[in-house]
Design a protein around this motif. Structure first.
Motif, PDB file in Angstrom:
ATOM      1  N   PHE A  16      24.803 -41.053 -41.943  1.00 27.87           N
ATOM      2  CA  PHE A  16      25.670 -41.459 -40.802  1.00 27.87           C
ATOM      3  C   PHE A  16      26.530 -40.283 -40.351  1.00 27.87           C
ATOM      4  O   PHE A  16      27.124 -39.631 -41.163  1.00 27.87           O
ATOM      5  CB  PHE A  16      26.319 -42.802 -41.106  1.00 27.87           C
ATOM      6  CG  PHE A  16      25.535 -43.719 -41.544  1.00 27.87           C
ATOM      7  CD1 PHE A  16      24.656 -44.626 -40.705  1.00 27.87           C
ATOM      8  CD2 PHE A  16      25.436 -44.271 -42.626  1.00 27.87           C
ATOM      9  CE1 PHE A  16      23.829 -45.310 -41.200  1.00 27.87           C
ATOM     10  CE2 PHE A  16      24.930 -45.374 -43.128  1.00 27.87           C
ATOM     11  CZ  PHE A  16      23.992 -46.099 -42.384  1.00 27.87           C
ATOM     12  N   GLU A  21      28.746 -45.769 -36.997  1.00 28.49           N
ATOM     13  CA  GLU A  21      27.178 -45.814 -37.151  1.00 28.49           C
ATOM     14  C   GLU A  21      26.778 -46.675 -38.432  1.00 28.49           C
ATOM     15  O   GLU A  21      26.028 -47.381 -38.308  1.00 28.49           O
ATOM     16  CB  GLU A  21      26.377 -44.457 -37.044  1.00 28.49           C
ATOM     17  CG  GLU A  21      26.687 -43.549 -36.191  1.00 28.49           C
ATOM     18  CD  GLU A  21      25.924 -42.272 -35.797  1.00 28.49           C
ATOM     19  OE1 GLU A  21      25.864 -41.787 -34.830  1.00 28.49           O
ATOM     20  OE2 GLU A  21      25.758 -41.919 -37.194  1.00 28.49           O
ATOM     21  N   ALA A  22      27.592 -46.266 -39.333  1.00 23.48           N
ATOM     22  CA  ALA A  22      27.212 -47.255 -40.433  1.00 23.48           C
ATOM     23  C   ALA A  22      27.642 -48.666 -40.316  1.00 23.48           C
ATOM     24  O   ALA A  22      26.986 -49.474 -41.004  1.00 23.48           O
ATOM     25  CB  ALA A  22      28.092 -46.478 -41.737  1.00 23.48           C
ATOM     26  N   TYR A  66      22.043 -44.053 -32.606  1.00 22.11           N
ATOM     27  CA  TYR A  66      22.822 -45.459 -33.012  1.00 22.11           C
ATOM     28  C   TYR A  66      23.486 -46.204 -31.597  1.00 22.11           C
ATOM     29  O   TYR A  66      23.998 -47.302 -31.756  1.00 22.11           O
ATOM     30  CB  TYR A  66      23.856 -45.046 -34.032  1.00 22.11           C
ATOM     31  CG  TYR A  66      23.095 -45.220 -35.404  1.00 22.11           C
ATOM     32  CD1 TYR A  66      22.734 -46.331 -35.977  1.00 22.11           C
ATOM     33  CD2 TYR A  66      22.740 -43.798 -36.174  1.00 22.11           C
ATOM     34  CE1 TYR A  66      22.103 -46.426 -37.147  1.00 22.11           C
ATOM     35  CE2 TYR A  66      22.114 -44.034 -37.360  1.00 22.11           C
ATOM     36  CZ  TYR A  66      21.661 -45.160 -37.783  1.00 22.11           C
ATOM     37  OH  TYR A  66      21.148 -45.358 -38.971  1.00 22.11           O
TER      38      TYR A  66
ATOM     39  N   GLU B  44      24.027 -45.453 -48.016  1.00 24.63           N
ATOM     40  CA  GLU B  44      24.722 -43.925 -47.813  1.00 24.63           C
ATOM     41  C   GLU B  44      24.538 -43.083 -49.015  1.00 24.63           C
ATOM     42  O   GLU B  44      24.648 -42.001 -48.891  1.00 24.63           O
ATOM     43  CB  GLU B  44      26.382 -44.116 -47.433  1.00 24.63           C
ATOM     44  CG  GLU B  44      26.494 -44.353 -45.882  1.00 24.63           C
ATOM     45  CD  GLU B  44      28.007 -43.955 -45.760  1.00 24.63           C
ATOM     46  OE1 GLU B  44      29.013 -44.683 -46.544  1.00 24.63           O
ATOM     47  OE2 GLU B  44      28.404 -43.276 -45.057  1.00 24.63           O
TER      48      GLU B  44
END
Lengths: 114, 210
Positions: A16, A21-22, A66, B44
């Motif tokens: 990201f 965005e995450a 995004y 992530e």
């Protein structure tokens, strides 16, 4: 090696680029996990949002991905009756005011909803 | 010059939209905050092309697993602990001298997340989504991948229900290598099909340098 036009090819690029965005990504996975919508409904919403952005002139090079994701999430949230455009707009304004009312360096807290 | 400290500059419109949505969904109990954090942390840091490389290296070194993988990839990778969160199915397509496989999602960005992590920027771009179908050979050339004229290119368009993973050809001279060593030759791009697996010499060189 020639680069694919305008596209970074780094192996270790961040997943990201920015925290929002995450967050937007995680919200979709979490809502789907709770059964708020099927994955097919999500893929349809996302492709519609990408197509709409392209029609509106977005070069759609992947950098704005995004943004399309977020637009699809907002739309699906509304069509599934989880929130309404007015509610989202009002909440956005509350956050903005919370920033403006908070001295620099202090944590931003949202005032209790009216 | 004095700096104005009595307020905080609000973030971008996009950030405010996400904050608004997130706070509403959390408040309504539609999203669990711990689950949300766990999802972000996982994508992530925990899932990535290493999972896919594990699958490919195992297929190269274990013929029974390879057979199972090509027959029913969804179950074969589930046996290794890789399960799709979206209930999607997986098909593994094998590169052979006469056929090279290339994966795209023309509509959005469906991608085997569990095995490759989230897709790179170029995979999500309109040029790749369109050109992978219309002119795959020139797309491959831009990634530095030249195939013999006699090799056909098969393009696979992913959907929300079906994702594809390319099983690259095993590099020459690695037949007696162990799985761990083989994994180092399997790049993300080779499992999307825009590149080939790295030649054995890349590791030999690395060993010589270290």
């Amino acid at each position: 090696m020639k680069k694919f036009p305008g596209q970074p090819l780094e192996q270790d690029e961040p997943v990201f680029r920015e925290p929002w965005e995450a967050q937007a990504f995680g919200l979709v996975i979490a809502l789907h996990g709770q059964g708020a919508f099927s994955w097919d409904e999500w893929a349809t919403a996302l492709s519609e949002s990408i197509r709409a952005a392209q029609e509106a002139g977005d070069p759609d090079t992947g950098e704005t991905y995004y943004q399309h994701w977020l637009a699809a999430l907002e739309k699906l949230t509304v069509s599934k009756g989880l929130s309404a455009p007015e509610e989202m707009a009002a909440r956005k304004e509350s956050w903005k005011q919370a920033y403006l009312a908070t001295p620099h360096g202090q944590p931003i807290e949202l005032k209790p909803a009216k | 010059m004095p700096h104005d400290h009595d307020h905080t500059e609000p973030p971008s419109d996009l950030e405010l939209r996400v904050k608004a949505l997130e706070s509403l969904l959390l408040e309504k109990g539609l999203v669990n905050p711990d689950a949300l954090n766990a999802i972000i942390e996982t994508y992530e840091h925990k899932v990535g092309p290493k999972n896919g490389a594990h699958v490919v290296a195992k297929a190269w070194s274990d013929p029974d697993f390879k057979q199972a993988l090509l027959t029913d990839a969804t179950s074969a990778v589930a046996d290794l602990g890789y399960m799709g969160r979206q209930g999607e199915h997986l098909t593994v397509v094998e590169n052979i001298p006469s056929v090279h496989n290339l994966v795209v999602c023309t509509l959005c960005s469906c991608y085997p997340w569990t095995l490759l992590g989230l897709p790179p920027v170029w995979y999500k771009s309109a040029p790749y989504r369109a050109r992978a179908v219309s002119e795959p050979r020139s797309v491959l050339a831009e990634f530095g991948t030249e195939l013999p004229e006699s090799t056909g290119i098969q393009v696979w368009d992913s959907t929300s229900e079906m994702r594809y993973l390319v099983l690259p050809m095993q590099p020459a001279g690695t037949e007696d290598w162990g799985e761990a060593r083989l994994q180092a030759l399997v790049s993300r791009n080779s499992m999307v099909g825009v590149e080939l697996a790295k030649p054995a010499s890349t590791l030999a060189q690395r060993d010589a340098e270290s």
